[in-house]
Design a protein around this motif. Structure first.
Motif, PDB file in Angstrom:
ATOM      1  N   ILE A 110       0.870  -1.189   0.000  1.00  0.00           N
ATOM      2  CA  ILE A 110       0.000   0.000   0.000  1.00  0.00           C
ATOM      3  C   ILE A 110       0.900   1.230   0.000  1.00  0.00           C
ATOM      4  O   ILE A 110       1.747   1.399   0.866  1.00  0.00           O
ATOM      5  CB  ILE A 110      -0.984  -0.004   1.188  1.00  0.00           C
ATOM      6  CG1 ILE A 110      -1.892  -1.247   1.091  1.00  0.00           C
ATOM      7  CG2 ILE A 110      -1.818   1.286   1.174  1.00  0.00           C
ATOM      8  CD1 ILE A 110      -3.037  -1.289   2.078  1.00  0.00           C
ATOM      9  N   GLU A 111       0.712   2.067  -1.021  1.00  0.00           N
ATOM     10  CA  GLU A 111       1.527   3.260  -1.228  1.00  0.00           C
ATOM     11  C   GLU A 111       0.646   4.502  -1.236  1.00  0.00           C
ATOM     12  O   GLU A 111      -0.569   4.406  -1.430  1.00  0.00           O
ATOM     13  CB  GLU A 111       2.220   3.188  -2.603  1.00  0.00           C
ATOM     14  CG  GLU A 111       3.547   2.462  -2.606  1.00  0.00           C
ATOM     15  CD  GLU A 111       4.681   3.283  -1.992  1.00  0.00           C
ATOM     16  OE1 GLU A 111       4.416   4.352  -1.395  1.00  0.00           O
ATOM     17  OE2 GLU A 111       5.828   2.842  -2.115  1.00  0.00           O
ATOM     18  N   LYS A 127      -2.901   5.034   4.697  1.00  0.00           N
ATOM     19  CA  LYS A 127      -2.169   3.800   4.366  1.00  0.00           C
ATOM     20  C   LYS A 127      -1.992   2.885   5.572  1.00  0.00           C
ATOM     21  O   LYS A 127      -2.290   1.695   5.501  1.00  0.00           O
ATOM     22  CB  LYS A 127      -0.755   4.115   3.849  1.00  0.00           C
ATOM     23  CG  LYS A 127      -0.677   4.799   2.527  1.00  0.00           C
ATOM     24  CD  LYS A 127       0.776   5.015   2.129  1.00  0.00           C
ATOM     25  CE  LYS A 127       1.576   5.755   3.182  1.00  0.00           C
ATOM     26  NZ  LYS A 127       1.093   7.101   3.510  1.00  0.00           N
ATOM     27  N   CYS A 146      -3.379  -0.862   6.099  1.00  0.00           N
ATOM     28  CA  CYS A 146      -2.426  -1.976   6.228  1.00  0.00           C
ATOM     29  C   CYS A 146      -2.802  -2.808   7.445  1.00  0.00           C
ATOM     30  O   CYS A 146      -2.804  -4.042   7.398  1.00  0.00           O
ATOM     31  CB  CYS A 146      -0.997  -1.448   6.394  1.00  0.00           C
ATOM     32  SG  CYS A 146      -0.248  -0.952   4.847  1.00  0.00           S
ATOM     33  N   ASP A 154       3.827  -1.279   4.072  1.00  0.00           N
ATOM     34  CA  ASP A 154       3.342   0.097   4.215  1.00  0.00           C
ATOM     35  C   ASP A 154       4.463   0.983   3.655  1.00  0.00           C
ATOM     36  O   ASP A 154       5.436   1.233   4.350  1.00  0.00           O
ATOM     37  CB  ASP A 154       3.088   0.354   5.704  1.00  0.00           C
ATOM     38  CG  ASP A 154       2.541   1.736   5.998  1.00  0.00           C
ATOM     39  OD1 ASP A 154       2.570   2.601   5.101  1.00  0.00           O
ATOM     40  OD2 ASP A 154       2.100   1.951   7.148  1.00  0.00           O
ATOM     41  N   ARG A 155       4.341   1.403   2.402  1.00  0.00           N
ATOM     42  CA  ARG A 155       5.368   2.107   1.623  1.00  0.00           C
ATOM     43  C   ARG A 155       6.491   1.161   1.201  1.00  0.00           C
ATOM     44  O   ARG A 155       6.798   0.200   1.885  1.00  0.00           O
ATOM     45  CB  ARG A 155       6.021   3.270   2.380  1.00  0.00           C
ATOM     46  CG  ARG A 155       5.122   4.435   2.680  1.00  0.00           C
ATOM     47  CD  ARG A 155       6.014   5.601   3.125  1.00  0.00           C
ATOM     48  NE  ARG A 155       5.271   6.719   3.646  1.00  0.00           N
ATOM     49  CZ  ARG A 155       4.732   7.663   2.876  1.00  0.00           C
ATOM     50  NH1 ARG A 155       4.865   7.610   1.579  1.00  0.00           N
ATOM     51  NH2 ARG A 155       4.082   8.661   3.418  1.00  0.00           N
TER      52      ARG A 155
END
Ligand code: NYM
Ligand code: MG
Length: 208
Positions: free
Chosen positions: A9-10, A17, A21, A92-93
């Protein structure tokens, strides 16, 4: 053993986000683990944390860029092992944040291709959800105190993300417009996408 799936997830800061997540990982229970980048717990991560939180700690843009990438490399084997053991890994990123935030600085020589190079060879997600907020960011109060959390720069980053997506092709990437949607609405939208990738039969892991 069927391998786990790598789900990313970006998005920009403050697009929900981290909340989603957690929702995804909670829904998948024991079958999934959450990894957040930057991982601020490692030695490299502690340097990154200091750069983000301490205005007096300056580094050349190239140096901090490479530290963010190094932080992903130091977790590569761990992520790979978990996938091979059948665990789903929710990120997460990841790489796209790495490229977009650095290239958005507009520094001579630090174009998208330069920024992407050190991440080549990292595991490529089986599904990427990019949270986009098309609503006017001027109205969005509440950015924190960290470096980069300024409306002007976030606009720059948003444009850069889409330039990055033009250059780094990925058919498993989906843009989710989260503007004016509640946490529950966004989760309802992404749930079937997660379900699909979890149940998809895929071969070996793939790499950037
Ligand atoms: N960030 C994050 C980067 O500049 N490069 C990267 O490679 C990554 C993973 O760090 N503003 C930036 C984006 C965020 C900041 O992330 C910290 P978060 O998710 O706000 O804790
Ligand atoms: Mg943030």
């Amino acid at each position: 053993m069927v391998r786990g799936k790598l789900i990313l997830i970006e998005g920009l800061d403050r697009t929900g986000k981290s909340t989603q997540c957690e929702n995804v990982v909670n829904a998948l229970g024991n079958d999934a683990v959450l990894i957040k980048f930057p991982d601020r717990t490692t030695k490299i991560g502690q340097l990154i944390n200091q750069y983000l939180t301490d205005k007096d700690f300056e580094l050349p843009a190239q140096s901090i860029h490479l530290l963010f990438s190094a932080n992903r490399w130091e977790l590569k084997e761990e992520i790979h092992s978990m996938l091979k053991a059948g665990k789903h890994v929710v990120l997460d990123r990841y790489v796209y944040s790495g490229v977009a935030y650095s290239a958005a600085k507009g520094i001579q020589g630090m174009d998208i291709s330069w920024c992407f190079n050190p991440d080549k060879g990292l595991l490529k997600p089986d599904l990427t959800l990019f949270f986009s907020n098309s609503s006017n960011m001027r109205d969005r109060e509440g950015f924190g105190e960290e470096r980069y959390e300024k409306v002007e720069f976030q606009r720059q980053v948003r444009d850069t993300f889409f330039n990055v997506f033009d250059q780094i092709k990925d058919s498993n990437r989906i843009v989710i417009d989260v503007s004016d949607k509640s946490i529950d609405e966004v989760f309802s939208e992404i749930k079937p996408l997660i379900h699909d990738v979890i149940n998809k039969e895929l071969g070996e892991c793939v790499y950037f």
